[in-house]
Scaffold this active site. Structure first.
Site, short mmCIF file in Angstrom:
data_model
loop_
_atom_site.label_atom_id
_atom_site.label_comp_id
_atom_site.label_asym_id
_atom_site.label_seq_id
_atom_site.Cartn_x
_atom_site.Cartn_y
_atom_site.Cartn_z
N ARG A 142 -6.18 0.94 -17.21
CA ARG A 142 -4.82 1.05 -16.67
C ARG A 142 -3.83 1.19 -17.82
O ARG A 142 -3.83 0.37 -18.74
CB ARG A 142 -4.52 -0.19 -15.84
N ARG A 197 2.80 -8.23 -15.88
CA ARG A 197 2.26 -6.87 -15.71
C ARG A 197 3.35 -5.80 -15.89
O ARG A 197 4.51 -6.11 -16.13
CB ARG A 197 1.65 -6.74 -14.31
N LYS A 247 -1.82 -13.57 -12.69
CA LYS A 247 -0.95 -12.42 -12.97
C LYS A 247 0.49 -12.73 -12.57
O LYS A 247 0.75 -13.53 -11.66
CB LYS A 247 -1.45 -11.19 -12.23
N LYS A 288 4.33 -10.66 -11.81
CA LYS A 288 4.88 -9.31 -11.59
C LYS A 288 6.40 -9.32 -11.48
O LYS A 288 6.96 -10.16 -10.80
CB LYS A 288 4.27 -8.71 -10.34
N CYS A 316 -4.51 2.17 -1.20
CA CYS A 316 -5.05 1.64 -2.45
C CYS A 316 -6.34 2.39 -2.79
O CYS A 316 -6.87 3.15 -1.99
CB CYS A 316 -5.34 0.16 -2.31
N CYS A 359 -13.45 0.09 -6.50
CA CYS A 359 -12.95 -1.27 -6.43
C CYS A 359 -14.04 -2.24 -5.96
O CYS A 359 -14.57 -2.09 -4.85
CB CYS A 359 -11.74 -1.36 -5.51
N CYS A 381 -8.90 -4.06 1.54
CA CYS A 381 -9.08 -5.50 1.68
C CYS A 381 -7.71 -6.16 1.69
O CYS A 381 -6.70 -5.50 1.45
CB CYS A 381 -9.96 -6.03 0.53
N CYS A 432 -3.04 -4.28 -2.34
CA CYS A 432 -2.58 -3.47 -3.48
C CYS A 432 -1.64 -2.35 -3.09
O CYS A 432 -0.88 -1.87 -3.93
CB CYS A 432 -3.78 -2.92 -4.24
#
Ligand code: SRM
Ligand code: SF4
Length: 584
Positions: free
Chosen positions: A75, A144, A208, A210, A429, A435, A474, A478
């Site tokens: 990424r 992030r 994480k 954000k 996503c 994934c 899922c 995302c």
């Protein structure tokens, strides 16, 4: 809260890692396997890369007693989503040379490569850095990619806001030399001197973190889905500051009602000069008070809910040494992109094109990758990734516009922004095959689902009526499905939970409407609702609002209310923790 509970395993991996080094360098050098050791896998995330395997090939390789088809996702961080045409061309070259020939534009304005084999990983990351981009902190328990409204034409203050997004990003970038040593061959620090992480410390964050900045009336970054949100307040054409909001996030797990999506609460206001400091202090509050014992409860949104937004504000104020001012009024109109050409007052033009699922690739019918390559070669403005996985060819000068228009037509790109408004406002996503957490298809299935739904939409004359629809493989969320008007969330292979009633401007969470719906039953499920919407909606009424007024779902007020009216047994009947048994 949980002193007596043991720390989560990742905490000791971080502690032992010597500021994110672990044994990554040795693992990369080991040619006996395409994989890297498990603990290093956790650390690699901080460097912006994930070990994955091609799940389409799992069963066959198992049968042949072969190692999984390991490869790496990389990424690239792009604070605010802005790159130069030269950086676009480099990204294209690396995707073609080392990855699977595609570029994924992510829901956080970043690039992703898939399918990089271990022996190419170091070179890929090094060459990304040579193109003045990087991957550090694109993943991992740190701040992030910082998002920011990417549309220069929407607001005169855009340049100032973009600069702040970049400033926050640089300020919160980890300081460890490990990244440079491992990927860029920098010398180790003389005398084994210890690194210093002035903001994060040795164990970084519990999870994480954000941050996004929105410029009303556009909420195209879905600011409320972020741990920390800044909402620009513009008065008399001048940027006077930002409302500050805390505690957003989407991730949840089927069957675990203690996890839920949550929208950030607006808690105050700060001036532009205070933004970086407010970001740092909020990160410190989460560093010091976030739950390090249970990763499913470690996001800032749970810290906010555990203590209350007022307590968090008090802590932020205490860390700042001054108090945030009261929040100011603002209005968001939508959370989508504005497609097609727009001219600004400086004589430049900006074109937003639709990139379905954010996947830039060449197919015989639609050579998008090649088309954008040719455009980048002639373009002298910039390229901007939107948080809706689309692309803006920005700051096109009058001199270049004819050449770019010709290329848009030649490669079929001009058709991209003439899709139905439903398609233009859809997100998917990545999900399968890369994934590791996907329970069902998303990016690969969404175009088909949209084609099915477009039949209904067209039939009822809604082709130009925007409805947000987001699909994920899922419930990690995302593509932010829980703030879509229609959210379709993978539950098991070929089955989806369908959520309705999210706010069109990203201001309200959706609610579960039907569980475990087979993929081919989604169209018949939605058809009567869309039909009623077409005929019974009030003037200007949005689909999500209609779903609530018509009684299909109740309004979700805030995160903890998300599961209200849901029978917990229904959620768990398909087996405990589906997330740990993804399809192979
Ligand atoms: Fe995400 C994990 C892809 C945006 C919530 N996300 C993952 C991983 C890395 C899977 C994994 O952990 O093994 C996915 C990699 C798939 C692949 O093959 O590439 C993945 N997430 C993505 C992207 C690429 C989706 C896309 O199609 O665009 C987005 C990359 C963003 C970026 O550039 O940084 C992406 N992920 C998001 C968002 C949206 C956002 O940030 O606005 C969310 C919801 C917001 C949030 O964080 O709450 C999101 N991703 C998650 C979660 C749930 C976290 C949680 O709180 O529980 C996971 C799972 C985890 O972290 O354990 C996850
Ligand atoms: Fe993977 Fe789930 Fe995120 Fe989709 S929502 S990319 S399936 S983790």
């Amino acid at each position: 809260m949980s002193e007596e509970k043991p720390l989560a395993a990742n905490e000791s991996i971080k502690t032992r890692s010597n500021y994110l080094r672990g044994t990554i360098a040795a693992g990369l050098a080991d040619t006996s396997t395409g994989a890297i050791p498990e603990d290093d896998g956790q650390l690699l995330k901080f460097h912006g890369t994930y070990q994955q395997d091609d799940r389409d090939l799992r069963a066959e390789r198992r049968k042949q007693k072969l190692e999984k088809a390991y490869s790496f996702m990389v990424r690239i961080r792009v604070p605010g989503g802005v790159v130069t045409p030269a950086q676009w061309l480099e990204t294209d070259r690396l995707a073609t040379r080392f990855a699977n020939g595609t570029i994924k534009l992510t829901t956080r304005q970043a690039f992703q490569f898939h399918g990089i084999i271990k022996s190419d990983l170091k070179r890929t990351i090094r060459e990304i850095n040579q193109a003045a981009m990087d991957t550090i902190a694109a993943c991992g328990d740190v701040n992030r990619n910082v998002m920011c409204n990417p549309n220069p034409y929407l607001s005169a203050v855009h340049g100032e806001v973009l600069k702040l997004a970049r400033d926050i990003s640089s300020h919160l970038t980890p300081q460890t030399r490990a990244y440079h040593e491992i990927w860029l061959d920098d010398e180790q620090i003389a005398g084994g001197e210890e690194d210093v992480e002035p903001i994060y410390g040795k164990t970084y964050l519990p999870r994480k973190f954000k941050i996004a900045i929105a410029v009303p009336p556009s909420n195209d970054v879905d600011v409320f889905a972020n741990c920390l949100a800044f909402i620009a307040i513009v008065e008399d054409g001048k940027l006077v500051g930002f409302n500050v909001a805390v505690g957003g996030g989407m991730g949840s797990s089927h069957g675990n009602l203690a996890t839920y999506p949550r929208l950030a609460d607006v808690i105050g206001f700060c001036t532009p000069a205070q933004v970086v400091e407010v970001a740092e202090k909020t990160v410190l509050v989460q560093r010091d008070f976030g739950d390090r014992t249970e990763r499913k409860h470690a996001r800032f949104k749970y810290t906010v809910d555990d203590h209350g937004a007022a307590w968090i504000l008090e802590k932020i104020n205490a860390y700042l040494g001054y108090a945030l001012e009261p929040a100011r009024p603002f209005v968001f109109e939508d959370n989508g992109d504005r497609f097609g050409w727009v001219d600004d007052s400086n004589g430049n033009s900006h074109l937003t094109i639709c990139v379905q699922g954010g996947r830039v690739l060449d197919t015989p019918a639609y050579p998008l990758l090649s088309g954008l390559r040719e455009i980048a070669k002639v373009h002298d403005g910039d390229m901007r990734l939107t948080a809706n996985q689309n692309l803006i060819i920005a700051n096109v000068s009058p001199a270049k516009r004819p050449a770019i228009n010709l290329l848009l037509d030649k490669y079929g790109i001009s058709d991209s922004y003439r899709h139905s408004a439903l398609r233009l406002n859809s997100l998917a996503c990545v999900a399968l095959p890369t994934c590791g957490l996907a329970l069902a298809e998303a990016e690969r299935h969404l175009p088909n689902l949209l084609t099915e739904l477009e039949e209904i939409i067209e039939h009822h004359g809604l082709r130009h009526d925007a409805i947000t629809l987001r699909m994920t493989g899922c419930p990690n969320g995302c593509a932010r499905p829980f703030i879509a008007e229609i959210g379709i969330v993978g539950r098991a292979p070929g089955r989806y939970n369908v959520y309705l009633g999210g706010g069109f401007a990203g201001q309200r969470l959706a609610k579960l409407y039907r569980e475990s719906v087979p993929a081919d039953a989604i169209k018949p499920l939605l058809a009567p609702i869309i039909a009623r919407y077409a005929h019974e909606r009030d003037d200007g009424e949005r689909f999500g609002d209609f779903c609530i007024r018509a009684g299909y779902v109740a309004a979700t007020v805030q995160g903890a209310d998300f599961h209200q009216n849901i029978n917990p047994e229904a959620f768990t009947k398909a087996g405990p923790n589906l997330q740990e048994t993804p399809l192979s």
